[in-house]
Design a protein around this motif. Sequence first.
Motif, mmCIF file in Angstrom:
data_model
loop_
_atom_site.group_PDB
_atom_site.id
_atom_site.type_symbol
_atom_site.label_atom_id
_atom_site.label_comp_id
_atom_site.label_asym_id
_atom_site.label_seq_id
_atom_site.Cartn_x
_atom_site.Cartn_y
_atom_site.Cartn_z
ATOM 1 N N ALA A 1 39.545 39.702 -4.679
ATOM 2 C CA ALA A 1 38.806 39.364 -3.460
ATOM 3 C C ALA A 1 37.602 38.477 -3.805
ATOM 4 C CB ALA A 1 38.359 40.645 -2.757
ATOM 5 N N GLY A 2 36.981 38.747 -4.957
ATOM 6 C CA GLY A 2 35.841 37.945 -5.376
ATOM 7 C C GLY A 2 36.215 36.483 -5.585
ATOM 8 N N LEU A 3 37.348 36.257 -6.224
ATOM 9 C CA LEU A 3 37.793 34.873 -6.451
ATOM 10 C C LEU A 3 38.059 34.160 -5.124
ATOM 11 C CD1 LEU A 3 40.230 35.249 -9.507
ATOM 12 C CD2 LEU A 3 37.851 34.449 -9.493
ATOM 13 N N TRP A 4 38.708 34.863 -4.222
ATOM 14 C CA TRP A 4 39.014 34.240 -2.935
ATOM 15 C C TRP A 4 37.750 34.033 -2.098
ATOM 16 C CZ3 TRP A 4 42.786 31.250 -1.917
ATOM 17 C CH2 TRP A 4 43.982 31.392 -2.614
ATOM 18 N N ALA A 5 36.777 34.944 -2.241
ATOM 19 C CA ALA A 5 35.528 34.771 -1.496
ATOM 20 C C ALA A 5 34.858 33.465 -1.909
ATOM 21 C CB ALA A 5 34.604 35.963 -1.743
ATOM 22 N N VAL A 6 34.897 33.172 -3.205
ATOM 23 C CA VAL A 6 34.343 31.902 -3.682
ATOM 24 C C VAL A 6 35.084 30.735 -3.037
ATOM 25 C CG1 VAL A 6 34.096 30.427 -5.716
ATOM 26 C CG2 VAL A 6 33.512 32.857 -5.856
ATOM 27 N N ARG A 7 36.413 30.775 -3.095
ATOM 28 C CA ARG A 7 37.209 29.682 -2.535
ATOM 29 C C ARG A 7 36.933 29.501 -1.036
ATOM 30 N NH1 ARG A 7 38.977 26.719 0.341
ATOM 31 N NH2 ARG A 7 41.054 25.802 0.575
ATOM 32 N N LYS A 8 36.833 30.618 -0.335
ATOM 33 C CA LYS A 8 36.654 30.544 1.107
ATOM 34 C C LYS A 8 35.249 30.104 1.501
ATOM 35 C CE LYS A 8 40.356 33.682 2.458
ATOM 36 N NZ LYS A 8 40.935 32.979 3.627
ATOM 37 N N SER A 9 34.311 30.241 0.590
ATOM 38 C CA SER A 9 32.934 29.846 0.930
ATOM 39 C C SER A 9 32.691 28.356 0.711
ATOM 40 C CB SER A 9 31.946 30.659 0.082
ATOM 41 O OG SER A 9 32.004 30.249 -1.273
ATOM 42 N N VAL A 10 33.661 27.656 0.131
ATOM 43 C CA VAL A 10 33.422 26.250 -0.231
ATOM 44 C C VAL A 10 33.062 25.399 0.987
ATOM 45 C CG1 VAL A 10 34.474 24.140 -1.139
ATOM 46 C CG2 VAL A 10 34.878 26.307 -2.293
ATOM 47 N N SER A 11 33.857 25.538 2.056
ATOM 48 C CA SER A 11 33.652 24.665 3.220
ATOM 49 C C SER A 11 32.229 24.789 3.758
ATOM 50 C CB SER A 11 34.686 25.007 4.302
ATOM 51 O OG SER A 11 34.475 24.198 5.433
ATOM 52 N N GLY A 12 31.793 26.031 3.973
ATOM 53 C CA GLY A 12 30.436 26.246 4.477
ATOM 54 C C GLY A 12 29.368 25.810 3.487
ATOM 55 N N ALA A 13 29.601 26.112 2.200
ATOM 56 C CA ALA A 13 28.602 25.782 1.166
ATOM 57 C C ALA A 13 28.414 24.272 1.056
ATOM 58 C CB ALA A 13 29.043 26.371 -0.174
ATOM 59 N N LEU A 14 29.506 23.537 1.180
ATOM 60 C CA LEU A 14 29.382 22.075 1.081
ATOM 61 C C LEU A 14 28.576 21.504 2.233
ATOM 62 C CD1 LEU A 14 32.915 20.948 -0.154
ATOM 63 C CD2 LEU A 14 30.749 20.708 -1.379
ATOM 64 N N LYS A 15 28.680 22.163 3.388
ATOM 65 C CA LYS A 15 27.919 21.692 4.552
ATOM 66 C C LYS A 15 26.420 21.835 4.283
ATOM 67 C CE LYS A 15 28.188 21.240 9.383
ATOM 68 N NZ LYS A 15 29.173 21.199 10.457
ATOM 69 N N LEU A 16 26.061 22.936 3.632
ATOM 70 C CA LEU A 16 24.644 23.183 3.338
ATOM 71 C C LEU A 16 24.134 22.308 2.194
ATOM 72 C CD1 LEU A 16 24.712 27.097 3.509
ATOM 73 C CD2 LEU A 16 23.866 25.496 5.258
ATOM 74 N N PHE A 17 25.054 21.808 1.374
ATOM 75 C CA PHE A 17 24.684 21.187 0.102
ATOM 76 C C PHE A 17 23.747 19.997 0.304
ATOM 77 C CE2 PHE A 17 26.056 19.390 -4.150
ATOM 78 C CZ PHE A 17 25.529 20.432 -4.871
ATOM 79 N N GLU A 18 24.117 19.086 1.205
ATOM 80 C CA GLU A 18 23.218 17.968 1.511
ATOM 81 C C GLU A 18 22.782 18.003 2.973
ATOM 82 O OE1 GLU A 18 24.263 14.073 0.214
ATOM 83 O OE2 GLU A 18 24.869 14.714 -1.788
ATOM 84 N N GLY A 19 23.260 19.013 3.697
ATOM 85 C CA GLY A 19 22.851 19.137 5.087
ATOM 86 C C GLY A 19 23.942 18.765 6.070
ATOM 87 N N ARG A 20 24.716 17.734 5.734
ATOM 88 C CA ARG A 20 25.796 17.293 6.622
ATOM 89 C C ARG A 20 27.032 16.968 5.802
ATOM 90 N NH1 ARG A 20 23.100 14.928 11.432
ATOM 91 N NH2 ARG A 20 20.880 15.272 11.131
#
Lengths: 484, 484
Positions: free
Chosen positions: B344-363
Amino acid sequence: VRAVAPPDRSSAPSALRADSFKGAGDFGPRVERAAVAALKAALVAQLPEGGLRDDPATLAAFGHDESNTLFAFPETTAQVQAIVRACMAHGVPVTPVGARSGKSGGSLPVRGGLSLCLEKLDHILLVDDQNLIAVAQAGVVLGALHAAVEAKGLFYAPDPNSLDWCTLGGNVAENAGGPRALKYGVTRDHVIGLEWVLPSGEAIRLGRRVHKGVTGYDLLGLFVGSEGTLGVATEVTVKLLPLPKVVLTALVLFQQVEQAAQASTRLLQSQLLPRCLELLDDVALAAVKGAGLQLPQASQAVLLIELDGPTEDSVLAEAQTLEAVCRAEGALEVRVARDETQRAGLWAVRKSVSGALKLFEGRKVSEDVVVPRARLGEAIARFKALGAAARLTVATYGHAGDGNLHTNVLYSKAEQKPEVDALVAAIAREAVALGGTLTGEHGIGVAKRHLLTLEQGPGLIAVQKSVKAALDPLGLFNPGKIFP
Amino acid sequence: VRAVAPPDRSSAPSALRADSFKGAGDFGPRVERAAVAALKAALVAQLPEGGLRDDPATLAAFGHDESNTLFAFPETTAQVQAIVRACMAHGVPVTPVGARSGKSGGSLPVRGGLSLCLEKLDHILLVDDQNLIAVAQAGVVLGALHAAVEAKGLFYAPDPNSLDWCTLGGNVAENAGGPRALKYGVTRDHVIGLEWVLPSGEAIRLGRRVHKGVTGYDLLGLFVGSEGTLGVATEVTVKLLPLPKVVLTALVLFQQVEQAAQASTRLLQSQLLPRCLELLDDVALAAVKGAGLQLPQASQAVLLIELDGPTEDSVLAEAQTLEAVCRAEGALEVRVARDETQRAGLWAVRKSVSGALKLFEGRKVSEDVVVPRARLGEAIARFKALGAAARLTVATYGHAGDGNLHTNVLYSKAEQKPEVDALVAAIAREAVALGGTLTGEHGIGVAKRHLLTLEQGPGLIAVQKSVKAALDPLGLFNPGKIFP
C-alpha cells in the motif's frame, strides 16, 4: 511477409447458399440485370485480369446460380474503393465476402449485385515482437496469422473452428470468437486498428498501432461485428500477447450431460479461468464416434478443458483443482493429454463435431445462443425437451464456459424445415428468457434476422438503423442483413 | 446492496474549471438565461426536493459562476429521461456529470445549460458470483464496486487513480483505464451491458448479462468512451474475473530514466505480462519526496511493477525473470513489498504523483499521450528536450507498460500558459509522429479538441460527426466536446 496459401476451399464446410434463406423474409428487390451489366462495363478496366468474374464456374463455386451477380477480386485498397464507388453510382448492392465460412449467411448477396471478394488481399504486413502488434490485410487466413505470430513466440487468441480457412476480414465482420474466447476474449478485444472502406468509397484509417487509446469515438468497436453492413476492412491491426508457456488439455468424461454442465459452472466458480471449456453431449459424441475417440459406453457427455499458465507447477496445481471439482460432480474419468499428438487428437474430435452432426441425419440447423453460465444445465435440458416435443433430435456442444451453446437441430427431410425453423425459434426464445442472447459469435446475418426482436426492443433497433443510415444512406452495403 | 457513501468531495483534486479552457476555442453560443429559466419552471415539479439547484453554494462547489447554469440531481432513470426531454424541448444544452474527476473537461458545461449530475444513482444492484457479473447504477463510486466485488472473491480490473471518488458512469463516458489496464484492459473491455438514455430522452437497454454476444451492432463499444456526447449511462453491467490469487509488487530503482524505459520495453519482450508496469522519472520522484519513499541519491527513476498469478511459486519465478531483466538494464536495486502495508505504501507514492506535481511549481498541465512500447525511452527523451527548449519543466510518469505517459508540464505563473500550451501541442505532435495517440485514457473533451486533427483525418472525423448527428440531431448533448 507473404501469407501461406489458403487451404483448398473444397475442405471448407459447404457454404450457406442464398436459397437456404428463401423463407427468411423479404430482402427487398433484386438488382436489375441491366444495372449489373452497366457496373461490369464501368469496372472491368479498373481491375486486374480475372478481377471481375461472372462465369458459370465462379457462380457454381460461390454457390449461386443467379445471372445478376458479379464477383470482384480486388488486389489493392484503391481497387476496393473503385468497386464500392461504382456500385453506389450504379445502384448495385455490394456484399463483402471473406472465406464464406460464416454461419449466418452474412456473405450471401441476397438481392444480387456485386460480391466483393477480399481473398487477394492476403499479405501479412508486420509481426512486431517489440511492440506486440501485427498488421495484416483482410484476406489473410487466420491460421497463417497464427503461424506467423507463434513463430515469434507471440499469441493471437481468437480461434474460430474454421481458423484454417477463414480470413481476418471475415473475423472482423462477424466478431469471431472460438474456444479460447473464454479467457482471452473475442476478435473485438484484439483489434486495435483498421483500414476501412466506407459505403461512400472513402478509405479511412481508424484506431491505432498502440495497445491503448481513447481518441474520439470507438468506431473500431462499432465496425467490428457490423457484419459487412457499414463498410469493409481492408487492413487489420491486432494486439498480441506473449505465447502462453505451459498448456494442459484434459478430457473429462461424465455419465450425464447435466453433470458436465454443472461441473462447467462449478469450475468457473472455483477461481479457475481455463482458456477453453468445451462441452459435447451424447448426440455430439455419437456423431464423432468414428473420429478416433474411445469412450466407455457409460460416458454420455464430456468436457474438453484447456488450462494455460506461466509454469508447469502452476498449471498442474490448477489441474488438481479441476479434477477435484469434476470428480465432485460425478466425473467418471479425467484424461490428460500427455503430448502434442494426444492434444491435437482431442481437438480434432472437437473440431469435427460440426461436420459430423451434418452427416448424422443428413441435414442440420446450427444455433449459437448464449445463456448465463450458471443456467447451462437448465438450458440444455430445456432445449432437449423442446426438441423431444417437436420429435427432432437436438445436439448440444460448444463453448460451455461462455454459456455459448452450439445447439444443433438435426433432420433428414427437406419437408421438415418448417418444424425445424419453429424449434430453432423456440430455442432462441428460451435462451433470451433465461437471460441470454441470440448469438455468441455467428452473428445475425440472414439466418436470425427474423428473431432479432426477441432480444432487442424497437428503440435499440432504431438507433442501430440510424447509424446504418448515416453511414450508408443508399442502403446498398450488404442489404438484407441483421435487421428484420 | 447499498454502495458505501462516496468520500468527501473536497478530497478530490480540484476539478477542471470552465475558465481553464477560455482559450481553447469557440464552443458556440452560450445558452440564453430565459431558456434556462423556462427549463427550470418545467422541471422543478418533476424532480425530488433539492433535485434542481442553482444556488450559489452549488455553483461554487461545481466550479462555476455563471448564472445560466442549472444542476439537476435525478434519482431514477425516468427522471433522467424527463430532464433530457425538457432540455431538448427548451433548446438547453445538457452535460452529464459524474464525480468531476475527469482530466479533459468532459463534464464542464462550456455553453452553460443543465448539468445532469448522476451521483444519486448510487446503488450496486447485483454482484453475481455464479455468473461473474455485476450491475450498478452510473453514480456508484468505483471503489465501492471494487469492495463489493472483492468481498465475494471476484475482481473488477479498471483502476483509475481516482477510484476512491470517480463513478462508474464517468468511467464509461471516458473509457477509464488505470495501471491494471496493461494486463486486464480498460473499461470498454469489461462493460457488457448498459441502460442508456439517448439524446432523444428515450431509455434503451443494450448489450447483455452474459459474457459473450454479437447480436446487432456493438453500440456498447461506441457508447463507452463517447465522453457524454451520445447520451448517458444510467446503469452499467460489467463482467468480473476471479480475484487473482497471488500479487507481488516490486519497486525497481534506476540511475537514469532511459534505463527504466529500456527495462520496461525489455520486460514486455521477455514473455512477461505484469498487471502493472509504472514509471516515475526524476521530477516525479522529487515531487513525491515527502510521501515516505526513501531513495538513494543516485536513483533518478523507478519502475513500480506488479505481477499476479495462480501460485506463489509461479509469481516468484516471474519475479526472478523480472529482476534479471532489470539488472541487465542497470537496475540499482529491486525492492519487493513484503506485506500489504509495504505494498500500500508503494502505491500511495504512485497515486500521490499527480497532486504532488501540481504543488511542485504551483501549476501544471497533464498530458496523456501513448507511444509504441518499444519507443518509450526515445519518447521521454524527446519530450524532455522539447521542455528544455521551451525552458519549462517536464515530468514524466505513468503506465509505461502501455506506452501511456502522463507527461506533465509544470509552471508557476499564469502568463506562461501560452508557452505551456505550445509545448503540450508539440508533445502531442511528437507522440503521433512516433506512431502513438493523443490520449490513452483521459479523453479529448475540451482539453485536446484543438489537437484532434493532429491524429485523425477529415474522413474519420466526418464519420464520427455523422454518427453524432444521427443520435443528437439538435447538437445539445454535451456540446463543445471532442470535435474542433
